[in-house]
Write a protein that holds these residues in place. Structure first.
Motif, mmCIF file in Angstrom:
data_model
loop_
_atom_site.group_PDB
_atom_site.id
_atom_site.type_symbol
_atom_site.label_atom_id
_atom_site.label_comp_id
_atom_site.label_asym_id
_atom_site.label_seq_id
_atom_site.Cartn_x
_atom_site.Cartn_y
_atom_site.Cartn_z
ATOM 1 N N PHE A 56 -18.071 -8.889 5.734
ATOM 2 C CA PHE A 56 -17.396 -7.896 4.903
ATOM 3 C C PHE A 56 -15.890 -7.908 5.137
ATOM 4 C CE2 PHE A 56 -16.143 -3.407 4.032
ATOM 5 C CZ PHE A 56 -16.384 -3.436 2.667
ATOM 6 N N SER A 57 -15.461 -8.031 6.393
ATOM 7 C CA SER A 57 -14.019 -8.052 6.664
ATOM 8 C C SER A 57 -13.372 -9.312 6.119
ATOM 9 C CB SER A 57 -13.748 -7.904 8.156
ATOM 10 O OG SER A 57 -14.204 -9.038 8.864
ATOM 11 N N SER A 63 -9.932 -11.115 -0.490
ATOM 12 C CA SER A 63 -9.612 -10.461 -1.760
ATOM 13 C C SER A 63 -8.212 -9.861 -1.727
ATOM 14 C CB SER A 63 -10.645 -9.397 -2.095
ATOM 15 O OG SER A 63 -10.639 -8.375 -1.136
ATOM 16 N N SER A 64 -7.757 -9.414 -0.589
ATOM 17 C CA SER A 64 -6.407 -8.887 -0.462
ATOM 18 C C SER A 64 -5.370 -9.971 -0.765
ATOM 19 C CB SER A 64 -6.194 -8.345 0.950
ATOM 20 O OG SER A 64 -4.848 -8.008 1.167
ATOM 21 N N VAL A 65 -5.560 -11.141 -0.203
ATOM 22 C CA VAL A 65 -4.630 -12.247 -0.439
ATOM 23 C C VAL A 65 -4.632 -12.645 -1.916
ATOM 24 C CG1 VAL A 65 -4.197 -14.684 0.077
ATOM 25 C CG2 VAL A 65 -4.768 -13.108 1.920
ATOM 26 N N ILE A 66 -5.823 -12.715 -2.503
ATOM 27 C CA ILE A 66 -5.932 -13.122 -3.911
ATOM 28 C C ILE A 66 -5.278 -12.093 -4.828
ATOM 29 C CG2 ILE A 66 -7.577 -13.473 -5.797
ATOM 30 C CD1 ILE A 66 -9.426 -14.793 -3.694
ATOM 31 N N LEU A 67 -5.516 -10.799 -4.584
ATOM 32 C CA LEU A 67 -4.924 -9.766 -5.435
ATOM 33 C C LEU A 67 -3.402 -9.741 -5.334
ATOM 34 C CD1 LEU A 67 -7.417 -6.805 -4.963
ATOM 35 C CD2 LEU A 67 -7.084 -8.196 -7.010
ATOM 36 N N LYS A 68 -2.882 -9.885 -4.137
ATOM 37 C CA LYS A 68 -1.418 -9.901 -3.993
ATOM 38 C C LYS A 68 -0.820 -11.134 -4.674
ATOM 39 C CE LYS A 68 -1.071 -9.250 0.466
ATOM 40 N NZ LYS A 68 -0.500 -8.993 1.781
ATOM 41 N N LYS A 69 -1.477 -12.267 -4.547
ATOM 42 C CA LYS A 69 -0.983 -13.483 -5.195
ATOM 43 C C LYS A 69 -1.023 -13.340 -6.719
ATOM 44 C CE LYS A 69 0.391 -17.750 -5.235
ATOM 45 N NZ LYS A 69 1.698 -18.137 -4.745
ATOM 46 N N LYS A 70 -2.092 -12.771 -7.254
ATOM 47 C CA LYS A 70 -2.176 -12.558 -8.709
ATOM 48 C C LYS A 70 -1.064 -11.622 -9.176
ATOM 49 C CE LYS A 70 -6.405 -14.213 -10.039
ATOM 50 N NZ LYS A 70 -6.470 -15.187 -11.087
ATOM 51 N N GLY A 71 -0.760 -10.593 -8.394
ATOM 52 C CA GLY A 71 0.330 -9.686 -8.739
ATOM 53 C C GLY A 71 1.668 -10.398 -8.769
ATOM 54 N N LEU A 72 1.893 -11.264 -7.796
ATOM 55 C CA LEU A 72 3.151 -12.024 -7.765
ATOM 56 C C LEU A 72 3.228 -13.011 -8.928
ATOM 57 C CD1 LEU A 72 3.482 -12.709 -3.939
ATOM 58 C CD2 LEU A 72 4.809 -11.098 -5.319
ATOM 59 N N LEU A 73 2.112 -13.635 -9.291
ATOM 60 C CA LEU A 73 2.110 -14.563 -10.419
ATOM 61 C C LEU A 73 2.345 -13.838 -11.742
ATOM 62 C CD1 LEU A 73 -0.781 -17.008 -9.433
ATOM 63 C CD2 LEU A 73 1.691 -17.456 -9.427
ATOM 64 N N TRP A 96 -0.556 -5.825 -7.096
ATOM 65 C CA TRP A 96 -0.029 -6.156 -5.775
ATOM 66 C C TRP A 96 -0.358 -5.054 -4.784
ATOM 67 C CZ3 TRP A 96 3.314 -4.253 -2.124
ATOM 68 C CH2 TRP A 96 3.671 -5.138 -1.104
ATOM 69 N N TRP A 97 -0.225 -3.786 -5.194
ATOM 70 C CA TRP A 97 -0.538 -2.662 -4.322
ATOM 71 C C TRP A 97 -2.035 -2.608 -4.000
ATOM 72 C CZ3 TRP A 97 2.594 -0.116 -1.330
ATOM 73 C CH2 TRP A 97 3.948 -0.076 -1.629
ATOM 74 N N ALA A 98 -2.867 -2.946 -4.979
ATOM 75 C CA ALA A 98 -4.311 -2.984 -4.719
ATOM 76 C C ALA A 98 -4.637 -4.026 -3.669
ATOM 77 C CB ALA A 98 -5.069 -3.274 -6.009
ATOM 78 N N GLY A 99 -3.967 -5.168 -3.729
ATOM 79 C CA GLY A 99 -4.164 -6.195 -2.715
ATOM 80 C C GLY A 99 -3.672 -5.751 -1.347
ATOM 81 N N LEU A 100 -2.586 -5.034 -1.333
ATOM 82 C CA LEU A 100 -2.040 -4.553 -0.064
ATOM 83 C C LEU A 100 -2.962 -3.521 0.587
ATOM 84 C CD1 LEU A 100 0.476 -4.577 1.847
ATOM 85 C CD2 LEU A 100 1.201 -2.539 0.620
ATOM 86 N N LEU A 101 -3.544 -2.659 -0.227
ATOM 87 C CA LEU A 101 -4.389 -1.596 0.311
ATOM 88 C C LEU A 101 -5.790 -2.058 0.704
ATOM 89 C CD1 LEU A 101 -3.286 1.318 -2.015
ATOM 90 C CD2 LEU A 101 -2.592 0.863 0.335
ATOM 91 N N THR A 102 -6.228 -3.224 0.205
ATOM 92 C CA THR A 102 -7.537 -3.726 0.657
ATOM 93 C C THR A 102 -7.305 -4.403 1.940
ATOM 94 O OG1 THR A 102 -7.289 -5.778 -0.565
ATOM 95 C CG2 THR A 102 -8.571 -4.015 -1.604
#
Length: 102
Positions: A56-57, A63-73, A96-102
């Motif tokens: 789970f971790s 997923s955090s890395v992927i969400l932040k990368k998608k936000g930057l793209l 990007w914030w969703a990725g940061l908070l996960t």
């Protein structure tokens, strides 16, 4: 002698009363064994909890890395200044914030 059963959250113990309550210098063996089925069940259960937490971790970290990368793209597609070039537009992106908070 009499048998007394004591239970708590994680263990169940059966004690045998041998004589009246007279202080004794000798220590009696309590009869517990590490090879009992309860101990083996607890060990397996603990292993699966640890395994589940590890999986789970790693899912959350990935997923955090992927969400932040998608936000930057998304920021680059909109024509914003990249974060490496001194831009801070990614701070306005909810993905990007969703990725940061996960």
């Amino acid at each position: 002698g009499s048998l007394i059963t004591l239970s708590c959250l994680s263990h169940r113990v059966v004690c045998q009363v041998i004589s009246s309550a007279v202080p004794a210098d000798s220590v009696q063996e309590n009869g517990t064994s590490d090879s009992s089925w309860i101990t083996r069940l607890e060990n397996n259960y603990g292993f699966y909890i640890g395994l589940g937490l590890a999986v789970f971790s790693s899912f959350l970290i990935g997923s955090s890395v992927i969400l932040k990368k998608k936000g930057l793209l998304r920021l680059v597609e909109k024509g914003g200044t990249r974060a490496g070039d001194g831009g801070h537009g990614y701070l306005k992106d909810w993905l990007w914030w969703a990725g940061l908070l996960t």
